[in-house]
Each structure stands twice: as structure tokens, then as C-alpha cells.
Design an enzyme around this catalytic site. Structure first.
Site, short mmCIF file in Angstrom:
data_model
loop_
_atom_site.label_atom_id
_atom_site.label_comp_id
_atom_site.label_asym_id
_atom_site.label_seq_id
_atom_site.Cartn_x
_atom_site.Cartn_y
_atom_site.Cartn_z
N LYS A 132 2.71 11.46 -3.70
CA LYS A 132 1.67 10.73 -4.48
C LYS A 132 0.60 11.69 -4.89
O LYS A 132 0.06 11.31 -5.94
CB LYS A 132 1.02 9.61 -3.15
CG LYS A 132 -0.19 8.62 -3.98
CD LYS A 132 -0.51 7.87 -3.07
CE LYS A 132 -1.63 6.97 -3.48
NZ LYS A 132 -2.21 6.14 -2.33
N GLU A 144 -7.43 0.69 -4.56
CA GLU A 144 -7.35 0.58 -2.81
C GLU A 144 -8.58 -0.11 -2.43
O GLU A 144 -8.52 -0.86 -1.62
CB GLU A 144 -6.93 1.89 -2.34
CG GLU A 144 -5.52 2.15 -2.59
CD GLU A 144 -5.16 3.77 -2.32
OE1 GLU A 144 -6.13 4.49 -2.18
OE2 GLU A 144 -4.01 4.03 -2.63
N ASP A 202 0.76 -1.05 -0.12
CA ASP A 202 -0.11 0.04 -0.09
C ASP A 202 0.95 1.34 -0.14
O ASP A 202 1.55 1.53 1.03
CB ASP A 202 -0.80 0.06 1.12
CG ASP A 202 -1.75 1.41 1.40
OD1 ASP A 202 -1.51 2.04 0.61
OD2 ASP A 202 -2.39 1.48 2.51
N ASP A 204 -12.04 5.20 3.21
CA ASP A 204 -10.62 4.93 3.65
C ASP A 204 -10.24 6.35 4.25
O ASP A 204 -9.86 7.22 3.51
CB ASP A 204 -9.88 4.79 2.07
CG ASP A 204 -8.48 4.61 2.21
OD1 ASP A 204 -7.94 4.66 3.43
OD2 ASP A 204 -7.88 4.34 1.13
#
Lengths: 247, 232
Positions: free
Chosen positions: A70, A171, A8, A193
Site C-alpha cells: 500500500k 478511512e 479495509d 487511526d
């Protein structure tokens, strides 16, 4: 038997796990942590620091400490998102010849994929130390909203780190797999999330082992770290009220 | 490397060898019907060959399993060792704030009255006692003030300009860090010194650094490779 690791690669923190006796087992890093800050820094002596150690020195070396890369990966320099983030990121961001983003650390330019590869290489290394054998194959997760270019750049990051990226998976799909939702009947589910720096929600339709992301949304600048900051501010305020001291 | 053989490969190997063996014996039986009087020796030889093949496949399988098992044994032994070494970690971690508070008590009892002196003495003894016990269990405080800042042990929570210390030296410590064996269980929380007129030295450092361009090529290469594999 060569193991395949699942990574992850998060905005704020990253995590690696391996299947052991049918269950996903999180591999701890050398500090004993189950997650590793997605932070890369180049020290004054030119040494590359990754993870917790990079985080600890961030305040002394803000211009050469990269976090949240990211947010930049696979995006164009002129895009709305990158232009918005440049204002809040303390490190230098340049425009590459092809319009991509380059992070400038101590005069050297790095692509976001390269920065991510440093994180992946660090994770790969400690996974190898744990498993006692080389790790070559990996599955990496990306947000459901990532486009082709962002997925490709993530794959490149894996390649630069010496990983054979077998699959890039969403994800929310990974999360529903972890809960064994693929084995249940056809249904529609929502996955929340709440990460360190982002908050996503996705609606998925599952049936016959196929996951379809119907919709995804969220706040790309809200996460656990914001909660931490609010708590710190609150405590500091209360302390000031009580003791009249500024901390 | 034998330990890297996958289970599928194991399965394949045995699957391949078993039918081969069965076929061989079937062939042998058919031949037996056709020319049974011809040569029982050839037939036996064939059987023997099949058994030999099976044996070598089994031997191979055994070796691979053994290598795998050996790896597992090593890993679990190491895990066990690590577990013993760091079993106390969570307990010690919870005790650290108690030591912090003893240190705070010592600091707040600074003064020259008899009461303050005796508090200092008493608390000081308790403090030393605990540290001695910790040392017995391989817990050591991290050295900080006056040392060069090292993010492997120190967590910077601020910077402070200082002419006498220069750059990157731990100027103040807010919370002491601790090591258990060689693992950092809590970093020192520190203020790091910063030399005045830092900008000039920074610029010099940047000028002295070369800018290699290989990194860009590397990525372009990776992308090309990817594109190729995608089109395939």
C-alpha cells in the site's frame, strides 16, 4: 440477495465486513482471524501465498514476500516516498516503462495494484465461503491523503480481483460512519487511526450526511508492529541482563 | 439464481403488480357504470385476470423469500456446526502453554539421579494424560522436526545453514503447534534449514522461469475500462 462487502485494505492487515441485520459483521478468515495480514508471497514452487500463511514463511523467503505494498500503490518509482521505502523493503522493486512501480517476484513483474488484487481476491474468496454466495460488489477504504492516482490504482486492484468497486471511501469517513456520527448534528471531529504500520489523524467536518476531510496528517512509519518490536527488544534486553543469555 | 434477487426487486415487483390490479378493478367499475347491462361475464373475467396476476406475483415473491430463507437456514446450520466444532478453541488455546511447561519440565529433569528419573516419570504421565484428553477432543500436535517446511502449519522464526538437511526442512522446533480438527490453532515455531551455496540454485530457478507479460496488459485494460466508466 447479493451482499455488498466493505473492505479495509490496510498497509499491514486487511479486514472485510458485511451488513447483517443492520450491523457491520466482520467475516473471519479460514484461520479464524478477524484480520488478514496484507502479505503476498510466491513460494519456491511458484505457488501464490496470501495472508497468515505468507507471513509465516516470510523469513525463509524475504525476497519474494511482499508486505506494505500500500506504500507503493499509485506512486511513481522516482517519488520521494518510494525511493525512501526501497531502502527498507527486502523485495525487489523495478521501474515500469511509464514510471510506475513494479514488484519483482521470482523474475516476474507485478504492479502494486496486482499484488493488492491478490489480497482482495483472497478476502473475496473467504467472504464467499462464509456467505455461501458469490460476492461481486465491494466498497474499499483508502487513507484520506490518497491522491487520484492512488485511488484509481486501488480501484484497479478491486477490478483485477473480480470485484465491482462501488465506492472508494476515506478511512476516517468509514470510521465515523461506523460510530453513527453522520446521524448527529453538525460537528467537527478528529479520527485517530492507529494501524499496524501507520498512524493517521484526520479532522472532519460532518453535517447533513456530508463528510469533509479538513486536514489529515500522521506518521506513515509508526504502528502497532513497532510497539511489538520495542516490547520484544525490551524483554530480550531484560532477559540478557537477568540470565546473561542472548536471545 | 433466485437467491440473488435483491429486496428492491421484490418491492418493485409487488408494487408494480398491486397498482395494476387496482387499476384493473377500477376500470372494471367504470365500465360497469357505462354499460352495466352489456356483459357481466367480461367484467368477471377481467377481475379474474387481475387476481391471477396478483397470485402469480405473490407466488413469485414467496418462492424468492423461501430461497432466501433456505440460504439463511443453511448458513446458520453451518455456523452452528462450526460453533460446536470450535467452541473449545479458546480454552484449548489457553491450555497449550501449560503443556509447553510440562515439556520444559521434562527437559530440565534430564539426568540419571533417582529424583530426576521419578520426576520425569511422573510429569511424563501427566503430559501423556493431557495429550490423550486433547486427542479425544480432536486436538493433535503438528509434526515439525525433519518435515519439509510448510507455512500452512509452521511459522519460521529463523534459518540455519545445514549441509545434511538441505533446503527448507524444519531443523528445530521452539514451540509445538496444534491442530483442532483441521484448523491450525497454533503454528509450530521453527528454524528452517538452508542449504549452503544457495545463491547458485536460486539463479538457476530464476533462469528457468518464463516471464509472461499478460499481467501488464490486464492492468492497462482495467484502467482503460475505468476511465471509460468515469467519463460516462
Amino acid at each position: 440477495m447479493a451482499k455488498i462487502v466493505g473492505i479495509d485494505l490496510g498497509t499491514t492487515n486487511s479486514c472485510v465486513a458485511v451488513m447483517e441485520a443492520g450491523e457491520a459483521k466482520v467475516i473471519t478468515n479460514p484461520d479464524g482471524g478477524r484480520t488478514t495480514p496484507s502479505i503476498v508471497a510466491i513460494s519456491e514452487s511458484g505457488e501464490r501465498l496470501v495472508g497468515q500463511i505468507a507471513k509465516r514463511q516470510a523469513i525463509t523467503n524475504p525476497e519474494n514476500t511482499v508486505f506494505g505494498v500500500k506504500r507503493l500503490i499509485g506512486r511513481k518509482f522516482d517519488s520521494k516516498e518510494v525511493q525512501g521505502d526501497i531502502k527498507i523493503l527486502p523485495y525487489k522493486i523495478d521501474k515500469a516503462g511509464n514510471g510506475d512501480v513494479r514488484v519483482n517476484l521470482r523474475g516476474k513483474q507485478y504492479s502494486p495494484a496486482e499484488i493488492s488484487s491478490f489480497i482482495l481476491a483472497y478476502i473475496k474468496k473467504y467472504a464467499e465461503d462464509y456467505l455461501g454466495e458469490p460476492v461481486t460488489d465491494a466498497v474499499i477504504t483508502v487513507p484520506a491523503y490518497f491522491n487520484d492516482s492512488q485511488r484509481q490504482a486501488t480501484k484497479d486492484a478491486g477490478k483485477i480481483a473480480g470485484l465491482n468497486v462501488l465506492r472508494i471511501i476515506n478511512e476516517p469517513t468509514a470510521a465515523s460512519l461506523a460510530y453513527g456520527l453522520d446521524k448527529k448534528k453538525e460537528e467537527k471531529i478528529a479520527v485517530f487511526d492507529l494501524g499496524g504500520g501507520t498512524f493517521d489523524i484526520s479532522v472532519l467536518e460532518i453535517g447533513d450526511g456530508v463528510f469533509e476531510v479538513k486536514s489529515t496528517n500522521g506518521d506513515t512509519h509508526l504502528g502497532g508492529e513497532d510497539f511489538d518490536l520495542r516490547l520484544i527488544d525490551y524483554l530480550a534486553d531484560e532477559f540478557k541482563k537477568d540470565q546473561g543469555l542472548l536471545i | 439464481m433466485t437467491e440473488n434477487i435483491t429486496e428492491e426487486e421484490h418491492a418493485e415487483m409487488t408494487e408494480n403488480s398491486v397498482p395494476a390490479e387496482k387499476n384493473a378493478s377500477k376500470d372494471a367499475e367504470e365500465k360497469k357504470g357505462e354499460d352495466s347491462q352489456s356483459d357481466p361475464l367480461i367484467q368477471k373475467e377481467k377481475e379474474l385476470e387481475a387476481v391471477r396476476e396478483e397470485l402469480s406475483a405473490e407466488k413469485d415473491r414467496f418462492l424468492r423469500f423461501y430461497a432466501e430463507f433456505d440460504n439463511y437456514k443453511k448458513r446458520s446450520a453451518r455456523e452452528m456446526q462450526d460453533f460446536r466444532k470450535f467452541a473449545n478453541e479458546s480454552l484449548i488455546r489457553e491450555l497449550l502453554p501449560v503443556i509447553d511447561n510440562l515439556e520444559r519440565a521434562l527437559q530440565s529433569a534430564e539426568g540419571n539421579s533417582d529424583a530426576q528419573k521419578s520426576i520425569r516419570e511422573g510429569v511424563g504421565l501427566i503430559h501423556a494424560d493431557i495429550l490423550r484428553i486433547f486427542e479425544k477432543f480432536s486436538v493433535k500436535p503438528v509434526e515439525a522436526v525433519g518435515q519439509p517446511f510448510n507455512p500452512a502449519f509452521h511459522e519460521a522464526i529463523g534459518q540455519e545453514e545445514s549441509e545434511e538437511l538441505g533446503d527448507n526442512i524444519v531443523a528445530k522446533e521452539f514451540q509445538r503447534g496444534y491442530l483442532l480438527h483441521d484448523r491450525l490453532i497454533r503454528p509450530s515455531m521453527v528454524i528452517v534449514s538452508k542449504a549452503k551455496a544457495k545463491e547458485d540454485t536460486d539463479r538457476e530457478a530464476n533462469e528457468n522461469r518464463e516471464i509472461p507479460e499478460e499481467s501488464d496488459n490486464e492492468i492497462a485494460g482495467a484502467q482503460d475500462e475505468n476511465r471509460q466508466s468515469d467519463t460516462q
